[in-house]
Design an enzyme around this catalytic site. Structure first.
Site: not given
Length: 882
Positions: A555, A358, A571, A476, A473, A629
């Site tokens: 994502r 990450d 998440d 959006e 990630d 994760h």
């Protein structure tokens, strides 16, 4: 004279005053005949009403001030404030042999910038797919710029007819074979303004599935559906709120078992409500673009999904290693902590194929950097993984730091030179937000130079850290400042006249200003596509660098993203509720064209315990994408975590080994480019008991998985449709079908059953896919009631794009198992080591394989035959008799 103590009379007076004052403004004649005519046009049934006041807090006075009708109703979801029968578009001209009409309306709505003239086109694209498009013929409006696959087949042999009402506009699609109206857009008035498009569609089913990405049960609960907003958002997954992607696709299954699908190609902010009217109504509201519907006629659920995927694009076959188990966490504690995790996994003989980083591996969370202090040994860790047949995957976020000194951070400097960052409303400078690195700018992945810029820095990074996959990630795109650090301009894009219920309430919350400019248009239109374009660019870059099948995890997704990326739920939280909701998530994305989907096992957020982790690993073994994760502040949750007991370690290892044992079957399913994880209703569409089941699921049409989803349970309630079912591990036949049964579920077991008529290929598991691929194959053969079964094995090198492949078909007929080599183009060694046959009524006296007698065992209790220690060449025809 009115009395002050009479509220109803006061309300009537207020309504009358509003009508008198507003009548001329909205074009109403206030004389008695006009009022009478208006009143008659308001006598619409609840099912035919078009909502005139979608905002909350509607009152009669507010409704009438818009010139709309007010009439209460007991029908749930039907509006009390609605457009009159005279507010619809009228057909002015028919053209193109009746496949196109020009529409107009005389009466304006209260929404700004009504489009008064429209065109509606109907295109018979294939025998099972119809397109219905409504747009402004006089002014170019935004349309989703994704390439869709052109029609195929023979439209002359369609299983549908359509009708356009040539008076007040309406449009219906009817299935020829059953006369069922699949799509009825003649129910209520169409609304089409610049930032409010509304249409209601009647459908012939109460069993509806799809509309995502929202966390909800798999079957849309029509009777109490809250409605769904589709707007990509950086959010913790929660029930009935907009999440990371947009998939405006819905599948319906009629009471007859016939299925249909509806896809609205629109990437603007969407609100989709499902109303329990008669027929059931799907009401769409879009804040821009056009109406571009595709209707699929099936008739089976699988047919509908195939037809949808044929339109948006089929996902490629993933690299074989990516089907293994992936291990990730945020904050390992540097390269030493990362290495310690790897070593304890190996010491416990836990199968795994990839280790992930990450954002903590980066320098100040900046893309295309790694921390040479905290992660000083990261190149050695990656080298060690590769030497052990394992892979390395790292995260990337779109936000690029813009605060580094000139010449110190090449990704920003080069991006400025190439002018590839998203711009402010006036187009003068890159828009600035704030993400993990602090102040950031955002790559415009629609820009023609963006891919070369992304590739350059990926290549430089790959030279230092030879990654095997990439994880996109926060795409959006997420922004910790609403809109921009300097705010947004004040216009109707930032503050549209209608905003559906959203997580965060506004369209700019946790993302960029809607007026931000991309090469291909405005963020207002392209927001839901940002993750799609980032995934596509990353896929192409990775393909160039490694020259093999890319693996990208994204994502945020949109229709067609499965061509470039796998997906995970984001998440999630480490609790039992999240364990359950993972199943509808995976089922839904297998419909949406992204079968390679999973969720973070044991939960990303929060702590957990070994029972939940064990049950989650058992279920996760059946996610197409299997990854654990962990949040930076949470304790270790990996299968070999020190805080777990040795008994838990043993259970976790067995869950992983079961996954690896079944990888040849999973890979074979993936090769078909069809939904892998399927709800029971797809296999048994006329079984009403199966319609709402989302705590069990199928792999293909062969394996039924029944996980434990509640703490402390050592039994589970399982439904076995009327068919032949066997325990996958023992071969014991299920004695009662067509009803629910309570079955044993000890902590060390997940219930898996194989359907009679199936042949499932397996392989002796090992600690990673590179090693397990060298091991012997096996077959689990489950006889149907007629003592037949079929199955297949697809095999290639697992990494080459368009690799030569082998395809072996297996067939059981009575006491004879045979194979047929359909394709033998991949040169390799494939050895069959064992065969298990379930449903063998009597003990065989002799078992022969290719004419030679072999040793065997027979379980008289479970009626199963087992042959082991074979050394049979899979690439030669097999004949096994008993």
């Amino acid at each position: 004279m009115l009395r002050t103590g009479s509220p109803s009379l006061w309300r009537s007076a207020i309504v009358l005053l509003v009508l008198l004052v507003c009548g001329n403004v909205i074009g109403f004649d206030t004389n008695t005949p006009a009022r009478d005519a208006r009143a008659s046009q308001c006598q619409l049934s609840s099912e035919r009403r078009s909502d005139c006041y979608p905002e909350s807090g509607v009152t009669e006075a507010a409704c009438l001030s818009r010139g709309c009708c007010w009439l209460t109703t007991n029908v749930k979801g039907a509006p009390w404030c609605f457009y009159s029968a005279g507010d619809d578009y009228l057909v002015q001209k028919v053209q193109n042999n009746g496949n196109s009409v020009l529409l107009s309306r005389k009466q304006r709505t209260h929404w700004p910038n009504d489009v008064m003239d429209l065109q509606a086109d109907v295109v018979e694209e294939t025998s099972s797919r119809l397109r219905f498009k409504v747009y402004d013929p006089n002014n170019k409006r935004y349309e989703v710029p994704l390439p869709l696959n052109k029609g195929y087949g023979s439209p002359q042999n369609t299983d549908y007819t359509f009708n356009i009402d040539h008076n007040s506009f309406g449009f219906t699609v009817t299935r020829k074979s059953t006369n069922s109206v699949l799509f009825d857009a003649s129910l209520s008035a169409l609304v089409f303004s610049d930032q409010m498009i509304q249409i209601s569609v009647g459908v012939p089913a109460v069993d509806l599935y799809g509309i995502g990405e929202n966390r909800k049960p798999f079957r849309i609960q029509v009777e109490k559906s809250p409605g769904y907003s589709l707007w990509a958002h950086d959010v913790f997954p929660d029930v009935d709120t907009n999440m990371y992607g947009s998939h405006p696709f819905v599948l319906g299954i009629e009471s007859t078992g016939d299925a249909f699908g509806i896809f609205l190609l629109n990437s603007n902010t969407l609100r989709v409500d499902v109303l329990p009217t008669n027929p059931v109504t799907i009401r769409y509201r879009a804040l821009g673009g056009i109406l571009d519907f595709y209707i699929f006629t099936g008739p089976t659920p699988d047919d509908v999904i195939d037809q949808y995927w044929a339109l948006i694009g089929q996902p490629p076959l993933p690299p074989y290693w990516s089907l293994g188990y992936h291990l990730s966490r945020w904050e390992y504690g540097g390269s030493s902590g990362m290495n310690a995790t790897i070593q304890r996994m190996r010491s416990k003989q836990m199968p795994f194929d990839a280790v992930w980083n990450d954002i903590d591996y980066m320098v100040n969370e900046m893309d295309w950097t790694y921390d040479h202090k905290v992660y000083s040994q990261l190149p050695d860790v990656v080298k060690d993984l590769h030497s052990n047949g394992q892979k390395y995957v790292m995260i990337l976020d779109p936000g690029i730091s813009n605060t580094q000194p000139r010449g110190k951070y090449a990704p920003y400097d080069d991006g400025i030179a190439d002018d590839i960052f998203v711009k402010t409303a006036d187009g003068s400078t890159p828009i600035v937000g704030e993400v993990w690195p602090g102040k950031t700018v955002f790559p415009d992945f629609t820009h023609p130079k963006a891919e070369a810029w992304w590739l350059k820095h990926a290549q430089m990074m790959h030279a230092e850290l030879p990654f095997d996959g990439l994880w996109t990630d926060m795409n959006e795109p997420a922004n910790f400042k609403d809109g921009a650090v300097t705010g947004c301009v004040n216009n109707s894009l930032e503050n549209p006249p209608y905003t559906p219920p959203l997580n965060g309430d506004t369209v700019i919350q946790k993302t960029l200003c809607m007026s931000a400019k991309f090469h291909d248009g405005l963020h207002y239109n392209l927001h839901n596509l940002y993750g799609h374009y980032m995934a596509k660019t990353t896929y192409n870059v990775l393909k160039t660098i490694i020259g093999k099948r890319p693996f990208v995890l994204s994502r945020s997704t949109f229709a067609g993203s499965g061509k470039y990326a796998a997906h995970w739920e984001g998440d999630n939280f480490g609790d039992w509720s999240n364990l359950y909701y993972s199943i509808p998530e995976v089922l839904s994305f297998n419909m949406f064209g992204i079968p390679f989907t999973g969720v973070d096992i044991c939960g990303f957020r929060g702590d957990t315990d070994e029972e939940l982790c064990t049950r989650w690993l058992q279920l996760g073994a059946f996610y197409p994408f299997m990854r654990s994760h962990n949040q930076n502040v949470a304790p270790d949750k990996d299968p070999a975590a020190v805080r777990f007991s040795s008994a838990a370690h043993d259970r976790n290892r067995e869950a992983l080994r079961l996954r690896y044992r079944l990888l040849p079957f999973l890979y074979s399913l993936m090769s078909r480019k069809r939904a892998v994880v399927r709800p029971l209703i797809f296999q048994y569409p006329t079984d009403s008991a199966a319609h709402s089941i989302d705590k069990q699921f199928l792999w293909g049409d062969s394996l039924l998985i029944t996980p434990v989803l509640e703490r402390g349970n050592r039994t589970v309630n399982a439904y076995f449709p009327k068919d032949t079912w066997y325990d996958f591990f023992t071969g014991a036949e299920v004695s009662t079908t067509g009803k629910w049964s309570v079955i044993s579920a000890p902590l060390d077991k997940i219930n898996v059953h194989i359907r009679g008529g199936s042949i499932v290929p397996t392989q002796v598991p090992d600690v990673n896919t590179e090693r397990s691929r060298r091991n012997d194959f096996g077959l689990v053969v489950a006889a149907s009631a007629t003592r037949t079964a079929q199955g297949f094995l697809y095999w290639d090198d697992g990494e080459t794009i368009d690799s030569p492949f082998n395809n072996i078909q297996f067939n059981l007929d009575g006491e004879r198992l045979t194979s047929t080599i359909k394709s033998n183009n991949y040169a390799t060694t494939m050895t069959l080591g064992s065969v298990d046959v379930y449903g063998v009524a009597t003990a065989p006296t002799t078992v022969r394989v290719n004419g030679i007698g072999v040793a065997h065992t027979y379980d008289s209790v479970n009626k199963s035959l087992q042959v082991t220690r074979l050394k049979v060449d899979v690439l030669k025809p097999l004949v096994m008799t008993w």
